[in-house]
Design an enzyme around this catalytic site. Structure first.
Site, PDB file in Angstrom:
ATOM      1  N   THR A  18      -4.258   1.795 -15.621  1.00 43.00           N
ATOM      2  CA  THR A  18      -3.172   1.627 -14.648  1.00 43.00           C
ATOM      3  C   THR A  18      -3.444   0.333 -13.907  1.00 43.00           C
ATOM      4  OG1 THR A  18      -4.343   2.770 -12.913  1.00 43.00           O
ATOM      5  CG2 THR A  18      -2.927   4.105 -14.308  1.00 43.00           C
TER       6      THR A  18
ATOM      7  N   GLU B  80       0.029   7.281 -16.883  1.00 42.87           N
ATOM      8  CA  GLU B  80      -0.583   8.617 -17.004  1.00 42.87           C
ATOM      9  C   GLU B  80       0.303   9.626 -17.737  1.00 42.87           C
ATOM     10  OE1 GLU B  80      -0.612   6.700 -14.353  1.00 42.87           O
ATOM     11  OE2 GLU B  80      -2.386   7.007 -13.102  1.00 42.87           O
TER      12      GLU B  80
ATOM     13  N   LYS C 140       5.439   7.541   7.726  1.00 41.70           N
ATOM     14  CA  LYS C 140       5.308   8.827   8.425  1.00 41.70           C
ATOM     15  C   LYS C 140       5.456   8.587   9.921  1.00 41.70           C
ATOM     16  CE  LYS C 140       2.851  11.061   4.746  1.00 41.70           C
ATOM     17  NZ  LYS C 140       1.703  11.729   4.207  1.00 41.70           N
TER      18      LYS C 140
ATOM     19  N   TRP D 287       9.061  12.097   7.548  1.00 43.16           N
ATOM     20  CA  TRP D 287       8.959  11.069   6.515  1.00 43.16           C
ATOM     21  C   TRP D 287      10.232  10.216   6.450  1.00 43.16           C
ATOM     22  CZ3 TRP D 287       6.407  13.504   1.517  1.00 43.16           C
ATOM     23  CH2 TRP D 287       5.131  13.991   1.862  1.00 43.16           C
TER      24      TRP D 287
HETATM   25  P1  ADP Z   1       0.962   1.625 -11.378  1.00 42.66           P
HETATM   26  O1  ADP Z   1       2.107   0.775 -10.882  1.00 42.66           O
HETATM   27  O2  ADP Z   1       0.572   2.722 -10.430  1.00 42.66           O
HETATM   28  O3  ADP Z   1      -0.175   0.906 -11.926  1.00 42.66           O
HETATM   29  P2  ADP Z   1       2.523   2.310 -13.716  1.00 42.66           P
HETATM   30  O4  ADP Z   1       2.653   0.909 -14.157  1.00 42.66           O
HETATM   31  O5  ADP Z   1       2.167   3.339 -14.691  1.00 42.66           O
HETATM   32  O6  ADP Z   1       1.464   2.458 -12.617  1.00 42.66           O
HETATM   33  O7  ADP Z   1       3.820   2.647 -12.918  1.00 42.66           O
HETATM   34  C1  ADP Z   1       4.155   3.955 -12.580  1.00 42.66           C
HETATM   35  C2  ADP Z   1       4.966   3.974 -11.335  1.00 42.66           C
HETATM   36  O8  ADP Z   1       6.121   3.134 -11.427  1.00 42.66           O
HETATM   37  C3  ADP Z   1       5.526   5.341 -11.022  1.00 42.66           C
HETATM   38  O9  ADP Z   1       4.578   6.181 -10.438  1.00 42.66           O
HETATM   39  C4  ADP Z   1       6.670   4.989 -10.084  1.00 42.66           C
HETATM   40  O10 ADP Z   1       6.215   4.774  -8.765  1.00 42.66           O
HETATM   41  C5  ADP Z   1       7.158   3.686 -10.646  1.00 42.66           C
HETATM   42  N1  ADP Z   1       8.337   3.922 -11.494  1.00 42.66           N
HETATM   43  C6  ADP Z   1       8.380   4.059 -12.829  1.00 42.66           C
HETATM   44  N2  ADP Z   1       9.647   4.256 -13.250  1.00 42.66           N
HETATM   45  C7  ADP Z   1      10.425   4.245 -12.147  1.00 42.66           C
HETATM   46  C8  ADP Z   1      11.835   4.412 -11.908  1.00 42.66           C
HETATM   47  N3  ADP Z   1      12.707   4.597 -12.894  1.00 42.66           N
HETATM   48  N4  ADP Z   1      12.260   4.363 -10.631  1.00 42.66           N
HETATM   49  C9  ADP Z   1      11.402   4.186  -9.604  1.00 42.66           C
HETATM   50  N5  ADP Z   1      10.082   4.021  -9.769  1.00 42.66           N
HETATM   51  C10 ADP Z   1       9.594   4.050 -11.022  1.00 42.66           C
END
Ligand code: ADP
Length: 545
Positions: A185, A330, A439, A444
């Site tokens: 990630t 994940e 918060k 929220w």
């Molecule tokens: P990170 O950014 O935590 O490294 P990822 O690249 O796997 O991880 O991105 C996952 C995150 O991207 C999700 O948990 C969510 O916050 C965001 N995300 C993914 N798809 C969408 C969507 N369609 N709309 C809003 N947020 C999204």
């Protein structure tokens, strides 16, 4: 009593074998890093994947070894996906856009035994090489004629490696639970963490993602994943394509509007997938050059929420259907996708776009719920918002080489770190990342909702809403805004714009105008940094307690 069906393991090699057997002459087209278009077929891809699989042995790769890639979406990367996983080793796709120290951390943490690298990333690897303790060989993804001069030791030319090995190979059969690929990630929230996919999880995700109400892929499609192969396996498309036998178009390093449009038209792409920023580039190109697409039917948008205006523009102006999807590294990554339920055919366009702005419903296989801070499930009423937790056979159950994970509960749920509502029809809407939710006095406030409103102002280019310290309410929203060139928008005008769009106590306490906002390596707003910078903003300007 056990069933009497064959225990055929679900292995990634079976995908490329199937594509060779039944779609052998279907094409894979690549915009190469060297420049020209490259064309060949699934049959040739399979042949070269077998040659590479034999070659891996010659450079000492054993089952379970991690092989890193720093590479664009190309046919060579595609071959590595199948050869490495096919022999029971782990294909570790590294995101080259991360900061160099993070890349070194990830490669060392994964203990990668070899590294496949595109020409574009040679200087990066040269800079990092001394720190990469476990990497024994570096394979450069090009042919003999294009091999660059380099001070690196242990360098191998990819084409020489492939060509010097036979294609005679029966893919080994092993336990489908064996690890197949590894993706970290991006570490927006702490050190990067490795997600280790298995052959089984990958195949189940591939079946599910391809279904009609998900990606809806078919052999007649021409599919172009713009989402990088180093980002959650390009959302599974390199596996789904050989499963359904569609034509595959790999855009290499080209992701700008003009370059994508050219490929879409020349290859007659029907289906593509990318983050909103990429699609914004294509729409801007369409507008600037009076262009459209003669072939594109569906685009998946995920990774971040597309604004409703984007969904509408695709549908109304270009006749292209948006498939809004949500997921994470994940979750392999597809967790939800937005498609109409049975009986929704009477929706007006406005109702449809409003629904499509939500992240959608879980694919079969994924279960999801929202819980409060005391782990109590919240109702699916479209109003209550809480921490989104998921489970399913393609959701990770822990992180690679990390003994403990706060995100995994003993009851078998993974806490996504997203905050969402789920409506009575099962459509989830992400309202925030849990670390970004503001918060205020125990209540929220959704930072995304505030940002969406701010972006709706014609003089705003980009906006971030963050929670900052307040003496009475613990946190209050601060809005940080990038204005259009020449704009004279003031703080008070900006705040006034929120009136009537949110309850009064959601309106930010102050506005800061900046020239640009910081972004992470995956293009998301870098809110952690903004919070560090502006944490004491309200205290320094002297708010009334
Ligand atoms: P990170 O950014 O935590 O490294 P990822 O690249 O796997 O991880 O991105 C996952 C995150 O991207 C999700 O948990 C969510 O916050 C965001 N995300 C993914 N798809 C969408 C969507 N369609 N709309 C809003 N947020 C999204």
């Amino acid at each position: 009593m056990l069933g009497l069906m064959m225990d055929t393991p679900l292995l990634i090699s079976s995908l490329i074998q199937h594509a060779d057997d039944y779609h052998g002459d279907t094409e894979i087209t690549t915009r190469t890093v060297e420049g020209p278009l490259h064309r060949y077929t699934y049959r040739e891809a399979h042949q070269r994947a077998r040659q590479l699989a034999n070659a891996l042995d010659s450079i000492g790769i054993q089952r379970g070894d991690r092989c890193a890639t720093l590479a664009w979406n190309t046919y060579r990367h595609f071959e590595i996906y199948f050869a490495v996983s096919g022999v029971g080793a782990i294909c570790h796709t590294v995101n080259p856009r991360l900061f160099a120290p993070q890349i070194a951390y990830i490669i060392n943490h994964a203990e990668d035994a070899c590294l496949f690298v595109d020409l574009s990333f040679m200087s990066l690897v040269e800079e990092l090489a001394e720190q990469l303790a476990t990497v024994k060989s570096i394979v450069i993804l090009t042919d003999h004629a294009n091999m660059p001069p380099t001070p690196l030791a242990n360098v191998i030319c990819y084409e020489d490696l492939v060509h010097s090995h036979s294609d005679v190979l029966d893919w080994p059969q092993f336990d489908e639970h064996t690890g197949s690929s590894l993706c970290y990630t991006s570490g927006t929230t702490g050190n990067p963490k490795g997600v280790l996919y298995s052959h089984r999880s990958t195949l189940l995700h591939t079946y599910a993602a391809s279904l009609p109400d998900n990606f809806g892929l078919a052999a007649r499609d021409t599919v172009m994943p713009v989402v990088p192969m180093y980002h959650a396996n390009a959302w599974g498309i390199p596996y789904a394509a050989p499963m359904v036998g569609c034509k595959l178009v790999l855009p290499g390093p080209v992701t700008d509007g003009a370059g994508l449009h050219h490929l879409i038209e020349s290859e007659q792409v029907t289906f593509s997938a990318a983050v909103p920023t990429v699609w914004l580039g294509l729409l801007q190109y369409f507008d600037a050059c009076g262009q459209t697409s003669s072939s594109l039917e569906r685009v998946v948008i995920g990774g971040a929420a597309p604004p409703r205006s984007m969904i509408e523009a695709f549908a109304e102006r270009f006749g292209i259907q948006v498939l809004h999807a949500w997921g994470m590294t994940e979750t392999s990554p597809i967790g939800t996708i937005n498609r109409p339920r049975h009986g929704m055919s009477e929706e007006t366009p406005a109702q449809r776009y409003q629904r499509e702005a939500k992240q959608g419903r879980p694919l079969f296989g994924v279960r999801m719920r929202i819980i409060d801070d005391q782990n109590q499930p919240l109702p699916h009423d479209g109003e209550s918002f809480g921490n989104l937790t998921v489970q399913g056979p393609w959701v990770c159950r822990g992180y690679f080489n990390e003994p403990h994970s706060d995100a995994h509960s003993e009851a078998g749920w993974f806490s996504t770190g997203d905050v969402a509502t789920i409506d009575p029809q099962g459509y989830a809407q992400i309202t925030d990342r849990s670390k970004d939710v503001i918060k205020s006095g125990g209540e929220w406030i959704s930072s995304i909702a505030l940002e969406n409103i701010a972006i709706g102002h014609p003089e705003v280019v980009e906006a971030a809403a963050i929670g900052v310290t307040h003496p009475k309410w613990a946190e209050r929203p601060l809005l940080i805004v990038v204005r259009r060139d020449q704009s004279t928008l003031t703080r008070d005008e900006m705040l006034h714009y929120f009136e009537g769009q949110v309850v009064k106590w959601w309106i930010p306490d102050d506005v800061v105008f900046v020239d640009q906002l910081p972004h992470t390596a995956t293009g998301k707003l870098f809110k952690l940094k903004l919070r560090e910078t502006y944490r004491n903003h309200l205290l320094t300007i002297g708010v009334a307690p």
